[in-house]
Design an enzyme around this catalytic site. Structure first.
Site, PDB file in Angstrom:
ATOM      1  CG  ASP A   1       0.483  -2.456   6.206  1.00  0.00           C
ATOM      2  OD1 ASP A   1      -0.474  -2.615   6.989  1.00  0.00           O
ATOM      3  OD2 ASP A   1       0.402  -1.770   5.166  1.00  0.00           O
TER       4      ASP A   1
ATOM      5  CE  LYS B   1      -7.368  -0.332   6.322  1.00  0.00           C
ATOM      6  NZ  LYS B   1      -8.090   0.105   5.116  1.00  0.00           N
TER       7      LYS B   1
ATOM      8  CG  HIS C   1      -1.897   0.955   1.418  1.00  0.00           C
ATOM      9  ND1 HIS C   1      -1.655   2.253   1.808  1.00  0.00           N
ATOM     10  CD2 HIS C   1      -3.242   0.865   1.229  1.00  0.00           C
ATOM     11  CE1 HIS C   1      -2.803   2.913   1.859  1.00  0.00           C
ATOM     12  NE2 HIS C   1      -3.778   2.096   1.514  1.00  0.00           N
TER      13      HIS C   1
ATOM     14  CD  GLN D   1      -6.950  -4.629   3.951  1.00  0.00           C
ATOM     15  OE1 GLN D   1      -7.879  -5.412   4.207  1.00  0.00           O
ATOM     16  NE2 GLN D   1      -7.161  -3.359   3.675  1.00  0.00           N
TER      17      GLN D   1
ATOM     18  CB  CYS E   1      -3.696   3.225  -1.577  1.00  0.00           C
ATOM     19  SG  CYS E   1      -4.879   4.514  -1.267  1.00  0.00           S
TER      20      CYS E   1
HETATM   21  N1  PMP Z   1      -1.869  -0.798   4.593  1.00  0.00           N
HETATM   22  C1  PMP Z   1      -2.796  -1.556   4.017  1.00  0.00           C
HETATM   23  C2  PMP Z   1      -2.416  -2.925   3.533  1.00  0.00           C
HETATM   24  C3  PMP Z   1      -4.096  -1.068   3.883  1.00  0.00           C
HETATM   25  O1  PMP Z   1      -5.024  -1.819   3.296  1.00  0.00           O
HETATM   26  C4  PMP Z   1      -4.411   0.224   4.354  1.00  0.00           C
HETATM   27  C5  PMP Z   1      -5.809   0.798   4.220  1.00  0.00           C
HETATM   28  N2  PMP Z   1      -6.349   0.728   2.946  1.00  0.00           N
HETATM   29  C6  PMP Z   1      -3.403   0.970   4.968  1.00  0.00           C
HETATM   30  C7  PMP Z   1      -2.149   0.421   5.071  1.00  0.00           C
HETATM   31  C8  PMP Z   1      -3.650   2.336   5.494  1.00  0.00           C
HETATM   32  O2  PMP Z   1      -4.495   2.288   6.592  1.00  0.00           O
HETATM   33  P1  PMP Z   1      -5.074   3.637   7.233  1.00  0.00           P
HETATM   34  O3  PMP Z   1      -5.667   4.402   6.088  1.00  0.00           O
HETATM   35  O4  PMP Z   1      -6.097   3.162   8.200  1.00  0.00           O
HETATM   36  O5  PMP Z   1      -3.951   4.352   7.865  1.00  0.00           O
END
Ligand code: PMP
Length: 403
Positions: A198, A224, A121, A201, A362
């Protein structure tokens, strides 16, 4: 697991959009909230609200107790050794930025290297690029195969004596791949390199045990995991966090301030400058209670059934291609139907009451690797049903025929 009963805990699932029952399949972006979480926010504002930590009065002490109990809930949820290792942040993004800044200050200089992967991401790419600019470090990227699995031999070859950190996603937010993180960590540790995962997910779908993984840093977002927005976690091994300098300066993070010199607070407060979102942390603990009461193993099994079923049904649709076919997958399915732009598919499904995500998610470098602009992504949570997948499949097929 009684999904009908679970759905009753989520009032939003009763609503309609455009006169159609809502089918919410955008859980990878954020999950809906059970009553217990929302009510906790209202209750705490109405009956406890007061700033935490320094107050001698009743409300402040009660609010502090709730906030610190929540830290303990998070510690227990991911099996960290100590609540000193749980840093509350705004979310995964903030947690990775915090770590990139502090690691950059403490352990990186020009020519040092950070290894990430193709399927990151943006929040696990850009903070390291900022460090490239600030410190002159270099980013190296683990490639993947067409099924969406990381190439472990290539990973081994990327490690050099300048590698300072390996930072990869536990589960891909596009492909659903569950990465072989234990192996990734083992390989890094053999070379004395720390690992950040990270877990944005992963935590909603898998029982994560940071001690069993032996991971050095782990991040995730409450929103999430059926919790509120604005709360996230950076887990770090105490020995590592002790070595790192503070991120931001302000209240909470100090021990003693004079105009000449300031000493910093102990863990975890050293990294938590300013008033924390103590209402949010309490609500997050309620979300943890909620899913723990159901059982992470039951949630994982339910979502596995949904994903297997959806994958099988998707394969019946002419021209549909799934992106991400690793055997070990979480409840995310990205797809495209031949000749239909992902945005058109998403817009038409929306008109039928189905919320899916479209676009690059993203993860633009991953899109470049796949040779596409974006996908349609359906991602399942604890309250989704096989009937909802049947509806999704029927409507995708209908949209396909319209084109
Ligand atoms: N890493 C991953 C794998 C994600 O899916 C996301 C959210 N789409 C994020 C980081 C970022 O999370 P947040 O927007 O809650 O900071």
């Amino acid at each position: 697991m009684d999904v009908t009963k679970i759905r009753e805990d989520f009032p939003i699932l009763e609503r309609e959009v455009y006169g159609k029952p809502l089918i919410y399949l955008d859980n990878g972006a954020t999950t809906q909230k059970p009553r217990a979480v929302v009510e906790s926010i209202v209750d705490e504002y109405y009956s406890v609200n007061s700033n935490v930590h320094r107050g001698v009065h009743f409300l402040s002490q009660r609010a502090t107790e709730l906030h610190e109990n929540s830290r303990e809930s998070v510690r227990n949820f991911i099996n960290a050794a100590s609540s000193r290792e749980i840093i509350f942040t705004r979310g995964t993004t903030k947690a990775i930025n915090l770590l990139a800044f502090c690691m950059g200050e403490a352990c990186m200089k020009e020519g040092d290297e950070v290894i990430i992967s193709t399927m990151e991401h943006h929040s696990n790419i850009v903070p390291w690029q900022l460090l490239e600019t600030r410190k002159g470090i270099r980013l190296k990227v683990i490639p993947m195969n067409d099924r969406g699995e990381l190439l472990m031999d290539e990973y081994r070859n990327l490690i050099t004596d300048r590698t300072r950190l390996v930072s990869v996603t536990h589960v891909s937010n596009v492909l659903g791949t569950i990465n072989p993180v234990k192996e990734i960590i083992n390989i890094a540790h053999q070379a004395g390199i720390p690992v950040l995962l990270d877990g944005a997910q992963a935590v909603p779908h898998l029982q994560v045990d940071v001690r069993d993984l032996d991971v050095d840093f782990y991040t995730f977002s409450a929103h999430k995991v059926y919790g509120p927005t604005g709360i996230g976690v950076l887990y770090g091994k105490e020995a590592w966090l002790d070595r790192l300098p503070p991120y931001q300066g302000g209240g909470e993070m100090i021990q003693k301030v004079t105009f000449e010199k300031t000493t910093f607070n102990e863990l975890p407060y050293k990294f938590e400058a300013g008033t924390p979102d103590y209402i949010g942390t309490t609500a997050f603990a309620k979300a943890i209670d909620y899913i723990t009461a159901i059982g992470m193993d039951k949630i994982a099994a339910h979502e596995h059934t949904l994903t297997e079923y959806a994958t099988r049904r998707f394969k019946e649709i002419e021209g549909l291609r799934i992106y991400g076919e690793a055997p070990h997958k979480s409840s995310i399915i990205s797809f495209l139907v031949a000749g239909i732009h992902h945005f058109d598919m998403g817009t038409l499904l929306d008109r039928l009451g189905i919320a899916v995500r479209t676009g690059h998610h993203c993860a633009q470098p991953l899109m470049q690797r796949l040779g596409i602009e974006g996908t349609v992504r359906a991602s399942f949570g604890v309250y989704n049903t096989l009937q909802e997948i049947d509806a999704l499949v029927a409507w995708i097929d209908r949209v396909r025929k319209m084109f």
